[in-house]
Design a protein around this motif. Structure first.
Motif, PDB file in Angstrom:
ATOM      1  N   GLU A  62       0.845  -1.163   0.121  1.00 22.25           N
ATOM      2  CA  GLU A  62      -0.111   0.011   0.016  1.00 22.25           C
ATOM      3  C   GLU A  62       0.756   1.402  -0.055  1.00 22.25           C
ATOM      4  O   GLU A  62       0.380   2.462  -0.396  1.00 22.25           O
ATOM      5  CB  GLU A  62      -0.989   0.143   1.361  1.00 22.25           C
ATOM      6  N   GLN A  63       1.950   1.200   0.436  1.00 18.35           N
ATOM      7  CA  GLN A  63       3.023   2.356   0.414  1.00 18.35           C
ATOM      8  C   GLN A  63       4.054   2.365  -0.768  1.00 18.35           C
ATOM      9  O   GLN A  63       4.761   2.979  -0.758  1.00 18.35           O
ATOM     10  CB  GLN A  63       3.940   2.328   1.637  1.00 18.35           C
ATOM     11  N   LYS A  64       3.518   1.861  -1.763  1.00 14.24           N
ATOM     12  CA  LYS A  64       4.233   1.436  -3.093  1.00 14.24           C
ATOM     13  C   LYS A  64       5.664   1.116  -2.811  1.00 14.24           C
ATOM     14  O   LYS A  64       6.630   1.164  -3.561  1.00 14.24           O
ATOM     15  CB  LYS A  64       4.168   2.848  -3.770  1.00 14.24           C
ATOM     16  N   LYS A  65       5.875   0.385  -1.774  1.00 13.03           N
ATOM     17  CA  LYS A  65       7.209  -0.443  -1.697  1.00 13.03           C
ATOM     18  C   LYS A  65       7.203  -1.843  -2.269  1.00 13.03           C
ATOM     19  O   LYS A  65       6.162  -2.507  -2.340  1.00 13.03           O
ATOM     20  CB  LYS A  65       7.699  -0.547  -0.233  1.00 13.03           C
ATOM     21  N   ILE A  66       8.180  -2.066  -3.165  1.00 11.62           N
ATOM     22  CA  ILE A  66       8.301  -3.195  -3.902  1.00 11.62           C
ATOM     23  C   ILE A  66       8.713  -4.236  -2.964  1.00 11.62           C
ATOM     24  O   ILE A  66       9.566  -4.316  -2.153  1.00 11.62           O
ATOM     25  CB  ILE A  66       9.416  -3.221  -4.916  1.00 11.62           C
ATOM     26  N   ILE A  67       7.798  -5.259  -2.928  1.00 19.18           N
ATOM     27  CA  ILE A  67       7.892  -6.420  -2.079  1.00 19.18           C
ATOM     28  C   ILE A  67       8.154  -7.853  -2.652  1.00 19.18           C
ATOM     29  O   ILE A  67       8.211  -8.705  -2.309  1.00 19.18           O
ATOM     30  CB  ILE A  67       6.923  -6.342  -0.900  1.00 19.18           C
ATOM     31  N   GLY A  68       8.125  -7.585  -4.268  1.00 16.78           N
ATOM     32  CA  GLY A  68       8.144  -9.043  -4.719  1.00 16.78           C
ATOM     33  C   GLY A  68       8.470  -8.594  -6.305  1.00 16.78           C
ATOM     34  O   GLY A  68       8.133  -7.529  -6.747  1.00 16.78           O
ATOM     35  N   ILE A  69       8.879  -9.479  -6.801  1.00 18.38           N
ATOM     36  CA  ILE A  69       9.430  -9.603  -8.324  1.00 18.38           C
ATOM     37  C   ILE A  69       9.195 -10.922  -9.134  1.00 18.38           C
ATOM     38  O   ILE A  69       9.617 -11.925  -8.569  1.00 18.38           O
ATOM     39  CB  ILE A  69      10.840  -9.021  -8.699  1.00 18.38           C
ATOM     40  N   ALA A  70       8.917 -10.873 -10.278  1.00 20.89           N
ATOM     41  CA  ALA A  70       8.981 -12.177 -11.043  1.00 20.89           C
ATOM     42  C   ALA A  70       9.374 -11.548 -12.308  1.00 20.89           C
ATOM     43  O   ALA A  70       9.083 -10.489 -12.939  1.00 20.89           O
ATOM     44  CB  ALA A  70       7.412 -12.650 -11.230  1.00 20.89           C
ATOM     45  N   ALA A  71      10.183 -12.560 -13.127  1.00 18.05           N
ATOM     46  CA  ALA A  71      10.640 -12.131 -14.449  1.00 18.05           C
ATOM     47  C   ALA A  71      10.802 -13.350 -15.438  1.00 18.05           C
ATOM     48  O   ALA A  71      10.997 -14.448 -14.961  1.00 18.05           O
ATOM     49  CB  ALA A  71      12.189 -11.512 -14.452  1.00 18.05           C
ATOM     50  N   TRP A  72      10.495 -13.288 -16.556  1.00 18.49           N
ATOM     51  CA  TRP A  72      10.342 -14.310 -17.832  1.00 18.49           C
ATOM     52  C   TRP A  72      11.187 -13.696 -19.139  1.00 18.49           C
ATOM     53  O   TRP A  72      10.739 -12.580 -19.240  1.00 18.49           O
ATOM     54  CB  TRP A  72       9.264 -14.938 -17.574  1.00 18.49           C
ATOM     55  N   GLU A  73      11.007 -14.878 -19.891  1.00 21.60           N
ATOM     56  CA  GLU A  73      11.523 -14.356 -21.124  1.00 21.60           C
ATOM     57  C   GLU A  73      11.299 -15.652 -22.044  1.00 21.60           C
ATOM     58  O   GLU A  73      10.894 -16.746 -21.604  1.00 21.60           O
ATOM     59  CB  GLU A  73      12.953 -14.266 -21.447  1.00 21.60           C
ATOM     60  N   ARG A  74      11.137 -15.591 -23.160  1.00 24.38           N
ATOM     61  CA  ARG A  74      11.041 -16.882 -24.094  1.00 24.38           C
ATOM     62  C   ARG A  74      11.876 -17.925 -23.982  1.00 24.38           C
ATOM     63  O   ARG A  74      13.200 -17.576 -23.836  1.00 24.38           O
ATOM     64  CB  ARG A  74      11.131 -16.591 -25.818  1.00 24.38           C
ATOM     65  N   ALA A  75      11.739 -18.971 -23.713  1.00 26.02           N
ATOM     66  CA  ALA A  75      12.596 -20.241 -23.370  1.00 26.02           C
ATOM     67  C   ALA A  75      13.262 -20.744 -24.535  1.00 26.02           C
ATOM     68  O   ALA A  75      12.581 -20.622 -25.692  1.00 26.02           O
ATOM     69  CB  ALA A  75      11.805 -21.489 -22.618  1.00 26.02           C
ATOM     70  N   ASP A  76      14.606 -21.121 -24.764  1.00 29.07           N
ATOM     71  CA  ASP A  76      15.096 -21.559 -25.747  1.00 29.07           C
ATOM     72  C   ASP A  76      14.467 -23.124 -26.056  1.00 29.07           C
ATOM     73  O   ASP A  76      14.108 -23.727 -24.867  1.00 29.07           O
ATOM     74  CB  ASP A  76      16.813 -21.964 -25.232  1.00 29.07           C
ATOM     75  N   ALA A  77      14.520 -23.334 -27.232  1.00 30.54           N
ATOM     76  CA  ALA A  77      13.684 -24.650 -27.758  1.00 30.54           C
ATOM     77  C   ALA A  77      14.479 -25.740 -26.896  1.00 30.54           C
ATOM     78  O   ALA A  77      13.456 -26.717 -26.490  1.00 30.54           O
ATOM     79  CB  ALA A  77      13.594 -24.644 -29.057  1.00 30.54           C
ATOM     80  N   LYS A  78      15.600 -25.677 -26.666  1.00 27.67           N
ATOM     81  CA  LYS A  78      16.242 -27.008 -26.275  1.00 27.67           C
ATOM     82  C   LYS A  78      15.821 -27.374 -24.790  1.00 27.67           C
ATOM     83  O   LYS A  78      15.921 -28.309 -24.078  1.00 27.67           O
ATOM     84  CB  LYS A  78      17.615 -26.842 -26.425  1.00 27.67           C
TER      85      LYS A  78
END
Length: 165
Positions: A62-78
């Motif tokens: 509620e105070q706009k403090k970052i308390i979590g993160i998730a990140a992703w990208e396209r996976a390599d086919a292998k």
């Protein structure tokens, strides 16, 4: 704090300091020797360059403090199950004082939405040992290791047909 008071939004490069503080705090809770955590911690931190190929979201209180993160990208086919396209979830990190409040689930849901939006077949993660239980609780299944010299042992998959709607 109720999970309803958490906002998940796209991350920006101006969030990097706060993001990296959350990652560092989360990594330091892992069940690994302190020396090992210190040695590899820098490889988990994000930089401006990472934002050129990653998509990331943050969870704010509620105070706009970052308390979590998730990140992703396209996976390599292998790395993906044969014949499937995937997003590779780099990780979900939550400030330790906010664990077990549903924030990780909200961040995971954002990754599921990205899988649908990018029309991939599923979500792939190479999980840290301590996180296996979380990913299983999100409906992910363990992938068999066919080539231990090439494949990460804790790989998990969730196909698009299993994603929450």
């Amino acid at each position: 704090m109720s999970p309803l008071s958490i906002i998940v939004r796209p991350a920006t490069t101006t969030d990097l300091d706060a993001i990296n503080r959350v990652i560092e705090a989360a990594v330091m809770t892992w069940k690994l020797p302190e020396r090992v955590k210190r040695l590899f911690l820098s490889s988990y931190r994000y930089t401006v360059l990472d934002f050129k190929h990653l998509e990331a979201v943050v969870a704010e209180d509620e105070q706009k403090k970052i308390i979590g993160i998730a990140a992703w990208e396209r996976a390599d086919a292998k790395d993906s199950p044969t014949g499937h396209t995937a997003l590779l979830l780099h990780g979900i990190y939550v400030e330790p004082s906010h664990h077990h409040q549903g924030i990780g689930r909200q961040l995971f849901s954002a990754a599921e939405v990205a899988v649908r939006n990018q029309q991939c077949d599923g979500l792939l993660v190479k999980a840290q040992e301590d996180a296996k239980g979380f990913f299983i609780s999100q409906g992910m299944c363990s992938l068999q290791v066919e080539d231990p010299s090439r494949q990460y042992a804790n790989r998990f998959w969730k196909g698009i047909d299993q994603l929450t709607r």
